[in-house]
Design a protein around this motif. Sequence first.
Motif, PDB file in Angstrom:
ATOM      1  N   ILE A  69    -150.241  12.575  -3.197  1.00 27.09           N
ATOM      2  CA  ILE A  69    -151.056  12.521  -1.638  1.00 27.09           C
ATOM      3  C   ILE A  69    -151.378  11.074  -1.006  1.00 27.09           C
ATOM      4  N   GLY A  70    -152.419  10.700  -2.272  1.00 24.93           N
ATOM      5  CA  GLY A  70    -152.547   8.983  -1.744  1.00 24.93           C
ATOM      6  C   GLY A  70    -151.412   8.312  -0.875  1.00 24.93           C
ATOM      7  N   ILE A  71    -150.096   8.323  -1.816  1.00 30.41           N
ATOM      8  CA  ILE A  71    -148.908   7.437  -1.738  1.00 30.41           C
ATOM      9  C   ILE A  71    -148.094   8.223  -0.504  1.00 30.41           C
ATOM     10  N   THR A  72    -148.500   9.222  -0.531  1.00 30.14           N
ATOM     11  CA  THR A  72    -147.365   9.970   1.329  1.00 30.14           C
ATOM     12  C   THR A  72    -148.504   9.510   2.557  1.00 30.14           C
ATOM     13  N   VAL A  73    -149.800   9.440   2.032  1.00 25.31           N
ATOM     14  CA  VAL A  73    -150.481   8.957   3.008  1.00 25.31           C
ATOM     15  C   VAL A  73    -149.948   6.838   3.507  1.00 25.31           C
ATOM     16  N   ILE A  74    -150.917   6.639   2.331  1.00 31.92           N
ATOM     17  CA  ILE A  74    -150.127   4.767   2.423  1.00 31.92           C
ATOM     18  C   ILE A  74    -149.274   4.723   3.132  1.00 31.92           C
ATOM     19  N   CYS A  75    -147.622   5.388   3.284  1.00 29.62           N
ATOM     20  CA  CYS A  75    -146.350   5.706   3.409  1.00 29.62           C
ATOM     21  C   CYS A  75    -146.112   5.587   4.954  1.00 29.62           C
ATOM     22  N   THR A  76    -146.943   6.409   5.563  1.00 27.14           N
ATOM     23  CA  THR A  76    -147.459   7.516   6.663  1.00 27.14           C
ATOM     24  C   THR A  76    -148.107   5.584   7.732  1.00 27.14           C
ATOM     25  N   LEU A  77    -149.393   5.452   7.205  1.00 25.32           N
ATOM     26  CA  LEU A  77    -149.970   4.194   7.680  1.00 25.32           C
ATOM     27  C   LEU A  77    -148.968   3.167   7.485  1.00 25.32           C
ATOM     28  N   TYR A 122    -150.453  33.821  -7.441  1.00 23.47           N
ATOM     29  CA  TYR A 122    -150.626  33.410  -9.068  1.00 23.47           C
ATOM     30  C   TYR A 122    -151.475  32.112  -9.363  1.00 23.47           C
ATOM     31  N   ALA A 123    -152.826  31.820  -9.779  1.00 25.75           N
ATOM     32  CA  ALA A 123    -153.454  30.624  -9.486  1.00 25.75           C
ATOM     33  C   ALA A 123    -152.730  29.453 -10.725  1.00 25.75           C
ATOM     34  N   GLU A 124    -152.375  30.049 -11.443  1.00 24.84           N
ATOM     35  CA  GLU A 124    -150.647  28.762 -11.829  1.00 24.84           C
ATOM     36  C   GLU A 124    -150.410  28.501 -11.249  1.00 24.84           C
ATOM     37  N   GLY A 125    -148.935  30.131 -11.219  1.00 22.44           N
ATOM     38  CA  GLY A 125    -148.384  29.091  -9.787  1.00 22.44           C
ATOM     39  C   GLY A 125    -148.893  28.091  -8.533  1.00 22.44           C
ATOM     40  N   LEU A 126    -150.182  28.608  -7.808  1.00 17.30           N
ATOM     41  CA  LEU A 126    -150.574  27.648  -7.103  1.00 17.30           C
ATOM     42  C   LEU A 126    -150.806  26.302  -7.500  1.00 17.30           C
ATOM     43  N   ASP A 127    -151.343  26.206  -8.539  1.00 23.85           N
ATOM     44  CA  ASP A 127    -151.597  24.598  -9.083  1.00 23.85           C
ATOM     45  C   ASP A 127    -150.344  23.834  -9.265  1.00 23.85           C
ATOM     46  N   SER A 128    -149.122  24.143  -9.498  1.00 25.26           N
ATOM     47  CA  SER A 128    -148.043  24.569  -9.949  1.00 25.26           C
ATOM     48  C   SER A 128    -147.187  23.211  -9.409  1.00 25.26           C
ATOM     49  N   GLY A 129    -147.235  24.710  -7.740  1.00 27.50           N
ATOM     50  CA  GLY A 129    -146.415  24.206  -6.861  1.00 27.50           C
ATOM     51  C   GLY A 129    -147.132  23.736  -5.543  1.00 27.50           C
ATOM     52  N   LEU A 130    -148.537  22.982  -5.381  1.00 32.12           N
ATOM     53  CA  LEU A 130    -148.620  21.706  -4.956  1.00 32.12           C
ATOM     54  C   LEU A 130    -148.805  20.986  -5.752  1.00 32.12           C
ATOM     55  N   LEU A 131    -149.231  20.979  -6.528  1.00 37.08           N
ATOM     56  CA  LEU A 131    -148.277  19.376  -7.873  1.00 37.08           C
ATOM     57  C   LEU A 131    -147.443  19.495  -7.350  1.00 37.08           C
ATOM     58  N   ILE A 132    -145.881  20.525  -7.231  1.00 39.55           N
ATOM     59  CA  ILE A 132    -144.591  19.716  -6.493  1.00 39.55           C
ATOM     60  C   ILE A 132    -144.522  19.397  -5.163  1.00 39.55           C
ATOM     61  N   PHE A 133    -145.426  20.359  -4.665  1.00 36.66           N
ATOM     62  CA  PHE A 133    -145.333  19.476  -3.814  1.00 36.66           C
ATOM     63  C   PHE A 133    -145.699  18.225  -3.392  1.00 36.66           C
ATOM     64  N   ALA A 134    -146.639  18.250  -3.609  1.00 40.40           N
ATOM     65  CA  ALA A 134    -147.796  16.463  -3.348  1.00 40.40           C
ATOM     66  C   ALA A 134    -145.895  15.117  -4.011  1.00 40.40           C
ATOM     67  N   ARG A 135    -146.033  15.643  -5.337  1.00 35.11           N
ATOM     68  CA  ARG A 135    -144.539  15.188  -5.614  1.00 35.11           C
ATOM     69  C   ARG A 135    -143.534  14.315  -4.802  1.00 35.11           C
ATOM     70  N   VAL A 136    -142.787  15.935  -3.818  1.00 36.18           N
ATOM     71  CA  VAL A 136    -141.717  16.058  -3.354  1.00 36.18           C
ATOM     72  C   VAL A 136    -141.874  15.019  -1.671  1.00 36.18           C
ATOM     73  N   THR A 137    -143.368  15.417  -1.634  1.00 35.35           N
ATOM     74  CA  THR A 137    -143.407  14.459   0.398  1.00 35.35           C
ATOM     75  C   THR A 137    -143.598  13.186  -0.448  1.00 35.35           C
ATOM     76  N   ALA A 138    -144.095  12.634  -1.432  1.00 34.95           N
ATOM     77  CA  ALA A 138    -144.319  10.994  -1.891  1.00 34.95           C
ATOM     78  C   ALA A 138    -142.783  10.231  -2.076  1.00 34.95           C
ATOM     79  N   ALA A 139    -142.331  11.534  -2.943  1.00 33.11           N
ATOM     80  CA  ALA A 139    -140.895  10.599  -3.067  1.00 33.11           C
ATOM     81  C   ALA A 139    -139.532  10.343  -2.293  1.00 33.11           C
ATOM     82  N   ALA A 140    -139.788  11.399  -1.227  1.00 30.18           N
ATOM     83  CA  ALA A 140    -139.604  11.550   0.450  1.00 30.18           C
ATOM     84  C   ALA A 140    -139.759  10.915   1.044  1.00 30.18           C
ATOM     85  N   SER A 141    -141.260  10.263   0.912  1.00 32.32           N
ATOM     86  CA  SER A 141    -141.792   9.297   1.695  1.00 32.32           C
ATOM     87  C   SER A 141    -141.493   8.255   2.056  1.00 32.32           C
ATOM     88  N   LEU A 142    -141.401   7.578   0.224  1.00 33.13           N
ATOM     89  CA  LEU A 142    -141.115   6.204   0.249  1.00 33.13           C
ATOM     90  C   LEU A 142    -140.139   6.171   0.207  1.00 33.13           C
TER      91      LEU A 142
END
Length: 276
Positions: A69-77, A122-142
């Motif tokens: 998420i930090g990488i995504t914010v840096i790319c946005t800036l 499911y709590a585990e599913g949300l945690d895993s999904g949020l991590l994948i969400f952060a990875r996808v947005t960071a890679a796409a923004s780069l």
Amino acid sequence: MFEWLTTDPLNGIIITITFFISVIIGRYLRKKRAAHGSKGKLVDPRIKILFLFILIISITLMEHWYFPIGITVICTLFALKSKILQNFSRKMIFPVILAFFIVVIQGLTYGTNKIYYGIPLYAEGLDSGLLIFARVTAAASLAILLLSNTPENEITETMRWYRVPGTMLDISSLMSRYIKAFSAEAKKMKWAQESRGGFSKRSGFSDKMHDVASITGALITRALVRAELVYRAMLSRGWKHDRSFTSHQPLNHNDLLMGFVFTSGIMILLGIDRML
């Protein structure tokens, strides 16, 4: 321009000389500006591609969501600083929607501990999904930021320098150039279909699917015909699929140092992520 000499010789001579002087000065300034722009590149495109590849691989290995998420914010800036935020945001819409869809699927299907936010998740599913969400947005923004700040021909020739097969590069280059033309052609065909009574509000689902199928078939046929014509035109002008039009200079010490610094920084960031 030279007809001025017959009516008013003195004025015509002055205007003609001034015109040629302005052309020479303008050409000199363009060359100087181009040379200044090439010297002003802080990072070689080959280092950019290497940095992008290593960083995206590292993002997929990170175990905490806040680094991507930090990488995504840096790319946005960076996009805001480069004045391409609107274009950057528009291109980020599809990756964000795709990543959000993954979060929903993971939250509904993966895990054992259920939590309720109106619907059972499911709590585990949300945690895993949020991590994948952060990875996808960071890679796409780069990737989007790199493509927005680097000309297409530089990226293609850099990938050719990395020994990527020429056929893949040629296909991707032609696709990127003609996708807008095909999109405009599809819109024209849809408008023509609507003017002939297609896509009417009274039409049922099957009728609309028939209209879509007819447009798709005609568009594919036109695409094949245009591709054949473009290919023949390129061959007639001496095009070869394995020809490189840019001669790359060897990487200097500053480029090698920059690549080493980038790689070291990525490794340190990945190590910090693993230690936390």
